[in-house]
Design a protein around this motif. Sequence first.
Motif, PDB file in Angstrom:
ATOM      1  N   VAL A 160      -3.354  -5.534   8.154  1.00  0.00           N
ATOM      2  CA  VAL A 160      -2.240  -4.732   7.651  1.00  0.00           C
ATOM      3  C   VAL A 160      -2.476  -3.233   7.820  1.00  0.00           C
ATOM      4  O   VAL A 160      -1.508  -2.469   7.959  1.00  0.00           O
ATOM      5  CB  VAL A 160      -1.964  -5.084   6.172  1.00  0.00           C
ATOM      6  N   CYS A 161      -3.727  -2.791   7.834  1.00  0.00           N
ATOM      7  CA  CYS A 161      -4.013  -1.363   7.975  1.00  0.00           C
ATOM      8  C   CYS A 161      -4.391  -0.979   9.394  1.00  0.00           C
ATOM      9  O   CYS A 161      -4.780   0.173   9.646  1.00  0.00           O
ATOM     10  CB  CYS A 161      -5.130  -0.947   7.002  1.00  0.00           C
ATOM     11  N   GLY A 162      -4.303  -1.921  10.317  1.00  0.00           N
ATOM     12  CA  GLY A 162      -4.560  -1.620  11.713  1.00  0.00           C
ATOM     13  C   GLY A 162      -6.036  -1.504  12.038  1.00  0.00           C
ATOM     14  O   GLY A 162      -6.906  -1.599  11.167  1.00  0.00           O
ATOM     15  N   PRO A 163      -6.370  -1.290  13.323  1.00  0.00           N
ATOM     16  CA  PRO A 163      -7.765  -1.127  13.742  1.00  0.00           C
ATOM     17  C   PRO A 163      -8.422   0.060  13.033  1.00  0.00           C
ATOM     18  O   PRO A 163      -7.828   1.132  12.923  1.00  0.00           O
ATOM     19  CB  PRO A 163      -7.651  -0.880  15.253  1.00  0.00           C
ATOM     20  N   TYR A 164      -9.623  -0.158  12.539  1.00  0.00           N
ATOM     21  CA  TYR A 164     -10.423   0.855  11.835  1.00  0.00           C
ATOM     22  C   TYR A 164      -9.771   1.322  10.535  1.00  0.00           C
ATOM     23  O   TYR A 164     -10.196   2.300   9.948  1.00  0.00           O
ATOM     24  CB  TYR A 164     -10.722   2.047  12.740  1.00  0.00           C
ATOM     25  N   GLY A 165      -8.742   0.596  10.095  1.00  0.00           N
ATOM     26  CA  GLY A 165      -8.177   0.854   8.778  1.00  0.00           C
ATOM     27  C   GLY A 165      -8.888   0.008   7.741  1.00  0.00           C
ATOM     28  O   GLY A 165      -9.551  -0.977   8.058  1.00  0.00           O
ATOM     29  N   ILE A 166      -8.771   0.406   6.490  1.00  0.00           N
ATOM     30  CA  ILE A 166      -9.379  -0.334   5.399  1.00  0.00           C
ATOM     31  C   ILE A 166      -8.368  -0.462   4.278  1.00  0.00           C
ATOM     32  O   ILE A 166      -7.649   0.493   3.969  1.00  0.00           O
ATOM     33  CB  ILE A 166     -10.676   0.347   4.906  1.00  0.00           C
ATOM     34  N   CYS A 167      -8.281  -1.644   3.677  1.00  0.00           N
ATOM     35  CA  CYS A 167      -7.316  -1.903   2.620  1.00  0.00           C
ATOM     36  C   CYS A 167      -8.038  -2.020   1.280  1.00  0.00           C
ATOM     37  O   CYS A 167      -9.091  -2.656   1.185  1.00  0.00           O
ATOM     38  CB  CYS A 167      -6.544  -3.191   2.912  1.00  0.00           C
ATOM     39  N   ASN A 168      -7.462  -1.393   0.269  1.00  0.00           N
ATOM     40  CA  ASN A 168      -8.069  -1.395  -1.056  1.00  0.00           C
ATOM     41  C   ASN A 168      -6.958  -1.468  -2.092  1.00  0.00           C
ATOM     42  O   ASN A 168      -6.118  -0.571  -2.184  1.00  0.00           O
ATOM     43  CB  ASN A 168      -8.902  -0.121  -1.255  1.00  0.00           C
ATOM     44  N   THR A 169      -6.929  -2.544  -2.874  1.00  0.00           N
ATOM     45  CA  THR A 169      -5.869  -2.714  -3.864  1.00  0.00           C
ATOM     46  C   THR A 169      -6.019  -1.760  -5.040  1.00  0.00           C
ATOM     47  O   THR A 169      -5.098  -1.614  -5.836  1.00  0.00           O
ATOM     48  CB  THR A 169      -5.856  -4.160  -4.388  1.00  0.00           C
ATOM     49  N   ALA A 170      -7.175  -1.101  -5.158  1.00  0.00           N
ATOM     50  CA  ALA A 170      -7.415  -0.174  -6.267  1.00  0.00           C
ATOM     51  C   ALA A 170      -6.915   1.231  -5.973  1.00  0.00           C
ATOM     52  O   ALA A 170      -7.010   2.110  -6.828  1.00  0.00           O
ATOM     53  CB  ALA A 170      -8.902  -0.135  -6.611  1.00  0.00           C
ATOM     54  N   THR A 171      -6.401   1.474  -4.765  1.00  0.00           N
ATOM     55  CA  THR A 171      -5.924   2.810  -4.406  1.00  0.00           C
ATOM     56  C   THR A 171      -4.437   2.756  -4.094  1.00  0.00           C
ATOM     57  O   THR A 171      -3.868   1.696  -3.827  1.00  0.00           O
ATOM     58  CB  THR A 171      -6.663   3.356  -3.177  1.00  0.00           C
ATOM     59  N   SER A 172      -3.816   3.900  -4.136  1.00  0.00           N
ATOM     60  CA  SER A 172      -2.412   4.019  -3.740  1.00  0.00           C
ATOM     61  C   SER A 172      -2.269   5.217  -2.805  1.00  0.00           C
ATOM     62  O   SER A 172      -2.597   6.341  -3.185  1.00  0.00           O
ATOM     63  CB  SER A 172      -1.520   4.214  -4.965  1.00  0.00           C
ATOM     64  N   PRO A 173      -1.842   4.969  -1.576  1.00  0.00           N
ATOM     65  CA  PRO A 173      -1.480   3.681  -0.985  1.00  0.00           C
ATOM     66  C   PRO A 173      -2.707   2.807  -0.747  1.00  0.00           C
ATOM     67  O   PRO A 173      -3.837   3.265  -0.843  1.00  0.00           O
ATOM     68  CB  PRO A 173      -0.822   4.069   0.343  1.00  0.00           C
ATOM     69  N   ASN A 174      -2.447   1.530  -0.438  1.00  0.00           N
ATOM     70  CA  ASN A 174      -3.545   0.583  -0.240  1.00  0.00           C
ATOM     71  C   ASN A 174      -4.315   0.848   1.043  1.00  0.00           C
ATOM     72  O   ASN A 174      -5.514   0.569   1.117  1.00  0.00           O
ATOM     73  CB  ASN A 174      -3.014  -0.854  -0.218  1.00  0.00           C
ATOM     74  N   CYS A 175      -3.655   1.354   2.063  1.00  0.00           N
ATOM     75  CA  CYS A 175      -4.297   1.547   3.361  1.00  0.00           C
ATOM     76  C   CYS A 175      -4.925   2.929   3.490  1.00  0.00           C
ATOM     77  O   CYS A 175      -4.389   3.920   3.000  1.00  0.00           O
ATOM     78  CB  CYS A 175      -3.291   1.351   4.495  1.00  0.00           C
ATOM     79  N   GLY A 176      -6.062   2.967   4.153  1.00  0.00           N
ATOM     80  CA  GLY A 176      -6.730   4.216   4.452  1.00  0.00           C
ATOM     81  C   GLY A 176      -7.535   4.072   5.722  1.00  0.00           C
ATOM     82  O   GLY A 176      -7.505   3.027   6.379  1.00  0.00           O
ATOM     83  N   CYS A 177      -8.262   5.112   6.092  1.00  0.00           N
ATOM     84  CA  CYS A 177      -9.116   5.092   7.283  1.00  0.00           C
ATOM     85  C   CYS A 177     -10.572   5.088   6.857  1.00  0.00           C
ATOM     86  O   CYS A 177     -10.952   5.738   5.875  1.00  0.00           O
ATOM     87  CB  CYS A 177      -8.849   6.312   8.161  1.00  0.00           C
ATOM     88  N   LEU A 178     -11.386   4.368   7.580  1.00  0.00           N
ATOM     89  CA  LEU A 178     -12.819   4.390   7.350  1.00  0.00           C
ATOM     90  C   LEU A 178     -13.374   5.780   7.655  1.00  0.00           C
ATOM     91  O   LEU A 178     -12.785   6.547   8.425  1.00  0.00           O
ATOM     92  CB  LEU A 178     -13.506   3.356   8.250  1.00  0.00           C
ATOM     93  N   LYS A 179     -14.486   6.122   7.066  1.00  0.00           N
ATOM     94  CA  LYS A 179     -15.161   7.385   7.369  1.00  0.00           C
ATOM     95  C   LYS A 179     -15.429   7.448   8.871  1.00  0.00           C
ATOM     96  O   LYS A 179     -15.855   6.478   9.492  1.00  0.00           O
ATOM     97  CB  LYS A 179     -16.478   7.485   6.602  1.00  0.00           C
ATOM     98  N   GLY A 180     -15.160   8.604   9.447  1.00  0.00           N
ATOM     99  CA  GLY A 180     -15.319   8.772  10.884  1.00  0.00           C
ATOM    100  C   GLY A 180     -14.051   8.514  11.648  1.00  0.00           C
ATOM    101  O   GLY A 180     -14.023   8.648  12.878  1.00  0.00           O
ATOM    102  N   PHE A 181     -12.991   8.161  10.919  1.00  0.00           N
ATOM    103  CA  PHE A 181     -11.697   7.885  11.544  1.00  0.00           C
ATOM    104  C   PHE A 181     -10.633   8.640  10.765  1.00  0.00           C
ATOM    105  O   PHE A 181     -10.766   8.907   9.568  1.00  0.00           O
ATOM    106  CB  PHE A 181     -11.399   6.383  11.550  1.00  0.00           C
ATOM    107  N   GLU A 182      -9.557   8.980  11.441  1.00  0.00           N
ATOM    108  CA  GLU A 182      -8.498   9.738  10.800  1.00  0.00           C
ATOM    109  C   GLU A 182      -7.145   9.267  11.295  1.00  0.00           C
ATOM    110  O   GLU A 182      -7.030   8.640  12.360  1.00  0.00           O
ATOM    111  CB  GLU A 182      -8.665  11.230  11.065  1.00  0.00           C
ATOM    112  N   ARG A 183      -6.136   9.603  10.501  1.00  0.00           N
ATOM    113  CA  ARG A 183      -4.783   9.216  10.855  1.00  0.00           C
ATOM    114  C   ARG A 183      -4.348   9.966  12.105  1.00  0.00           C
ATOM    115  O   ARG A 183      -4.536  11.188  12.199  1.00  0.00           O
ATOM    116  CB  ARG A 183      -3.834   9.525   9.703  1.00  0.00           C
ATOM    117  N   GLU A 184      -3.753   9.241  13.043  1.00  0.00           N
ATOM    118  CA  GLU A 184      -3.406   9.832  14.325  1.00  0.00           C
ATOM    119  C   GLU A 184      -2.236  10.788  14.221  1.00  0.00           C
ATOM    120  O   GLU A 184      -2.187  11.802  14.906  1.00  0.00           O
ATOM    121  CB  GLU A 184      -3.086   8.723  15.329  1.00  0.00           C
ATOM    122  N   SER A 185      -1.265  10.491  13.356  1.00  0.00           N
ATOM    123  CA  SER A 185      -0.059  11.304  13.270  1.00  0.00           C
ATOM    124  C   SER A 185       0.296  11.532  11.814  1.00  0.00           C
ATOM    125  O   SER A 185       0.071  10.684  10.961  1.00  0.00           O
ATOM    126  CB  SER A 185       1.102  10.609  13.991  1.00  0.00           C
TER     127      SER A 185
END
Length: 462
Positions: A294-319
């Motif tokens: 659901v969070c795409g390649p190199y994404g990480i999902c966490n139900t304890a955060t809002s929003p649930n999706c984020g990027c792993l360290k060393g990765f950033e949102r493209e747009s």
Amino acid sequence: MLFPYITFFFLVLGICRSSDTIAVHQNITDAQNIVLGNAKFELGFFSPGSSKNRYLGIWYKNTSPQTIAWVANRETPLTDTSGTVKLDSQGNLALVNGSGKIIWSSNSSTSGTNINPVAQLLDTGNLVIKIGNKTNNDTVIWQSFDYPGDTSLPGMKLGKNFITGRETYLSSWRSTDDPSPGDYTLKLLAIKGKYQQVYIRKSAAIETRLGPYNGISFSGRENYATDANPATASIVIVNQNETYIAYNSKSNTTTLRTVLTPDGKLEILQRKLPNPEWILIATLPVDYCDIYGVCGPYGICNTATSPNCGCLKGFERESLDETTSENDSSVCTRSTALDCGPGERFQKFSSMKLPDTQNAVYSSNMSLLDCEAACKNNCSCTAYANPNITPGGLGCLLWFGDLIDVRVFPLNGQDLYIRLAASEFRQANFIFVPFQSINNVFTAYWFINTCLYWINMIYKLK
């Protein structure tokens, strides 16, 4: 005067037979059932839900409501009660309608004479056809466990035989009234050289992923402890001939079954004998993060955060396109490209659901240090982990390519080591960067600079 009573006795005997076998030419009609001596299972005809169609099946005895374990003619129902089950002299079990047309068959005929076939309902719920001589019918030529429907029972294998090519998996019912194959399947990743994990698919699309196998059970269930069900033991077999998973019961007073529901949920139910009711002890999917990738390649999902999706360290949102959903996928890219330089290292991420293993290679006899060295020496290796959580357990998974379907598991997560550029280790050690927080950083930056500007202007006016 005794004739009516004798007739009634044999009528009742014919409706419910205590024998667990069907002999050659010993036909079973719609009004008859095969009941095990221990009364665990029953074989006969039934109509599911509100349907009037008739099916040959196996169900648990003395449960509420009726719990179907297996259906023979799930794709070709009978429209009346004229069905008859027959076993011929070549070991083929067939279901025929009132016109004598074969509705379903085991297709288990074998050549030879005096093979003495017999169909037997075992206390595991497995219907088998055996052949042999008059004193020893012990060669199984067919079993219902090789053709599961929506339910997995203790002792049933799910996987693939690489010699015959036969794959055994669960397929959901169309509805509670219709046992024909529905939209969902549950399959083991049964490819030689690939590490064991389980997918729930809707048609060909992966809906959710269970696994990978951690040496005790399959991970992928949040807040489900690995020892939560000591009444069963998981079995995973991988060799050149086959790969399969199964589970066995370790208790005579507790039984378990796994069901794939018509809406695509995997349910694990437990029954404590002699209680007739089933208790739901686990289900999947449960939450947003159970949606596959659901969070795409190199994404990480966490139900304890809002929003649930984020990027792993060393990765950033493209747009930072404001029209893009905060939980949008396929947006995490490397902050700094890898160059296979000597400064590249591995960042440890704890409490993780390990990524999809389709693009991973597994070795069963490597330590974690050897695993790191193997990944370090291969510039294409993006991450590594030991999937085996048993004490002293060895094992090495090496990923090549994107890391997909990663999420945080506070209770039963595992360690994952991801390759990052050297520059990433000279920065602050942020592990999880929610998509929304990136917008917040720019907002804060603008706010601070605006305040500093006006403070400077006020100071100049003085």
